[in-house]
Motif scaffolding. Structure first.
Motif, PDB file in Angstrom:
ATOM      1  N   LEU A 499       0.834  -1.206   0.000  1.00 48.55           N
ATOM      2  CA  LEU A 499       0.000   0.000   0.000  1.00 48.55           C
ATOM      3  C   LEU A 499       0.865   1.251   0.000  1.00 48.55           C
ATOM      4  N   LEU A 522      -5.762   1.035  -6.692  1.00 51.03           N
ATOM      5  CA  LEU A 522      -5.314  -0.133  -5.935  1.00 51.03           C
ATOM      6  C   LEU A 522      -5.891  -1.419  -6.498  1.00 51.03           C
ATOM      7  N   LEU A 526      -5.976  -4.939  -1.919  1.00 46.15           N
ATOM      8  CA  LEU A 526      -5.537  -3.863  -1.022  1.00 46.15           C
ATOM      9  C   LEU A 526      -6.660  -2.898  -0.661  1.00 46.15           C
ATOM     10  N   ALA A 530      -7.088  -0.292   2.623  1.00 49.85           N
ATOM     11  CA  ALA A 530      -7.021   1.146   2.367  1.00 49.85           C
ATOM     12  C   ALA A 530      -8.305   1.857   2.786  1.00 49.85           C
TER      13      ALA A 530
END
Length: 599
Positions: A499, A522, A526, A530
């Motif tokens: 990330l 992303l 992920l 996030a």
């Protein structure tokens, strides 16, 4: 993400829509503080753990981890490609995307292209069948039959009902003339292939009811025979675009009235829906003649607080109503059941007694427990002691499942009065059933208070530090640059390293801080992390001391691990009576501790 829409156009769309408005079409949201909360549309739950941030334009579920921005929400809940989601949102934002291909990034023969062709073929045949019904002599008998059921031309037009002619290959020839692959049309469930290799129509000499997915695309048909021909119904098979266990008939139009009323009327068949809508009940859907699936139940729960079930009035219908009620009740729906007399289904009831009486029956629907008690009486002679005792026992078992003490007391007193029993005896028996009940999956499932289910995580200091750094990095370009310079890729958890790399790249491209825009870049694995971090309740600005402390925890983690390894090595050396090695390790440990204290 495999799309060719210019970055500035994507940004214009994202800034032109409000994620709260978009998600609000699917989830009942209530504002709490700065964010909105509701029941997660991606997993079953009774306590709201699904959060939407209008400030950051992101969503996150603290229960299942789903998260993202307005694009990913539509992609996940509707199964759309990025371009499809962008086109849907572009309409709301007033941005023209008509020149972009929905299937960019996939080959001409890819799954998305095939699905698109299947839907186009269904739409073509829907218009073809409807034209034959309304405007040709071939369809006159079918039109007369439909109108004889009491359906008006307005209703027939609204539901786009059609007629498949009694010709072996009318649809096949039409599809072939429009350059559709007949092999693909067989896969779509529209044609059948004979042993001689010829393709013929699946539907012949039938009244045709088009079936739409929840976006309004035609994905299947149900063909009803004229007269007494068998089978009475022929339905589209399961195909890449039609999975009936995930769809409700008429949901594409009923969704808005259902959300407005916070109530859905659930019936069994197409005809029941059509007659109910003509009677003025527009918040009705049908499970298409099959048992209610878990996915369908969750879909209803996302849109309605209350579900009124009105299945066929015969024994099979009532048994199916019980099963559906149990499923929906377990997801937190308030359930009412309308039992029609004489074993009639809603369509038959409306034709016999009229629209007004049907609307009255729906309004008078009983609570689920009242329906259950009546069903438990079915087939029992309550004048006989054995049947009477069995009924009381079964009734108490169902009453024990109620979460409301008031409801329990109401029905227990009802039993006591009807059978001249003492309340104490009934409550004692009720307590036995209560102990037998399985523990609910959620400890606070019975609560109705709409609040986020924020489970506090007991994490190691270094992990909390990394999470705080990443949360601030998504909010601040300056923080990200400091962390990049001092930490770089030395985060201790792999997903944190990944990330951080995406965040560094985002700012290196010249962008300003924007959590929603970061989420767009992303990969799927992920996004949950996030979205969760972007909703952490951190201060808008981080102090130099707090930032330095977090960085210190991250960088010191390997040293602490090394110190623990040394402690184990020292213990092992002492166990072997290798005191020289133990002394050397002790000196190394002192050096590591000095580094930790000085950092």
């Amino acid at each position: 993400m495999g799309h060719r829409i210019p970055e500035e156009t994507i940004e214009a769309i994202r800034r032109g829509v409000d994620i709260v408005d978009v998600i609000g079409e699917y989830v009942q949201l209530k504002k709490q503080g700065r964010n909105y909360f509701g029941l997660c549309p991606f997993h079953g739950e009774k306590t709201p753990s699904f959060s939407v941030s209008p400030e950051k334009q992101i969503f996150h579920c603290f229960g299942c981890g789903a998260g993202g921005n307005v694009f990913t929400f539509l992609m996940d809940i509707e199964g759309l490609s990025f371009v499809e989601a962008a086109k849907r949102l572009a309409v709301k934002a007033g941005v023209d995307l008509s020149s972009y291909d929905e299937n960019v990034g996939e080959g001409a023969d890819g799954p998305a292209s095939e699905a698109k062709a299947m839907m186009e073929a269904h739409a073509l045949l829907k218009r073809f069948y409807h034209h034959l019904l309304v405007h040709t002599k071939e369809g006159q008998a079918a039109l007369d039959a439909l109108q004889a059921r009491g359906w008006t031309m307005e209703t027939i037009e609204r539901f786009e009902i059609g007629y498949a002619p009694d010709v072996p290959d009318a649809a096949a020839k039409l599809l072939e003339s429009r350059a559709f692959s007949l092999a693909l049309m067989e896969k779509a469930g529209l044609l059948l292939k004979r042993e001689d290799g010829r393709y013929v129509d699946r539907f012949r000499n039938r009244m045709m009811f088009p079936i739409h997915d929840h976006r309004g695309a035609t994905v299947g048909f149900s063909g009803r025979s004229l007269g007494e021909g068998q089978p009475k119904y022929i339905n589209s098979p399961e195909t890449p675009i039609f999975r009936k266990g995930t769809l409700f008939y008429f949901f594409h139009e009923a969704r808005v009235p259902i959300r407005k009323r916070q109530e859905a009327l659930l019936v069994e068949g197409f005809a029941d829906v059509i007659s109910a809508v003509q009677a003025g009940v527009d918040y009705v859907v049908a499970a298409m003649g099959t048992s209610l699936t878990e996915e369908q139940a969750r879909l209803l729960r996302r849109h309605a607080e209350t579900v009124t079930i009105c299945y066929d009035g015969d024994r099979a219908g009532m048994d199916a109503a019980w099963r559906a009620a149990e499923q929906l009740s377990a997801l937190g729906c308030q359930i009412k059941v309308a039992s029609l007399p004489d074993g009639l289904d809603p369509d038959e009831y409306i034709r016999v007694y009229g629209a007004d009486r049907f609307v009255g029956e729906i309004a008078a629907a009983r609570p689920l427990m009242a329906f259950k008690l009546e069903r438990l009486r079915h087939g029992k002679n309550l004048q006989e002691e054995g049947d009477r005792l069995r009924y009381i026992e079964e009734a108490l078992r169902e009453i024990s499942k109620l979460s409301s003490p008031v409801e329990k007391d109401y029905y227990v007193r009802q039993l006591a009065e009807e059978f001249s029993l003492s309340l104490s005896a009934l409550y004692e028996q009720l307590s036995h059933h209560k102990r037998e009940q399985p523990k609910p999956p959620e400890a606070d499932a019975g609560r109705t208070e709409a609040r986020p289910a924020l489970a506090k995580k007991l994490l190691p200091a270094f992990q909390n530090a990394e999470r705080l750094l990443l949360a601030h990095m998504m909010r601040s370009r300056d923080v990200a640059l400091i962390v990049q310079e001092q930490v770089g890729g030395r985060f201790n958890l792999e997903e944190h390293q990944a990330l951080a790399a995406y965040i560094y790249a985002f700012y290196e491209e010249g962008h300003e801080a924007d959590p929603s825009a970061i989420l767009s870049r992303l990969p799927g694995e992920l996004r949950p992390l996030a979205s969760e971090l972007s909703l952490l309740p951190v201060a808008d600005e981080v102090s130099e001391r707090e930032l330095a402390d977090c960085i210190r925890h991250v960088l010191n983690r390997p040293k602490w691990l090394m110190l623990k390894e040394k402690e184990q090595e020292q213990t092992e050396a002492e166990r072997r009576k290798d005191f020289l090695t133990a002394a050397r390790i002790a000196k190394e440990m002192i050096e590591i501790k000095k580094m930790l204290s000085s950092s």
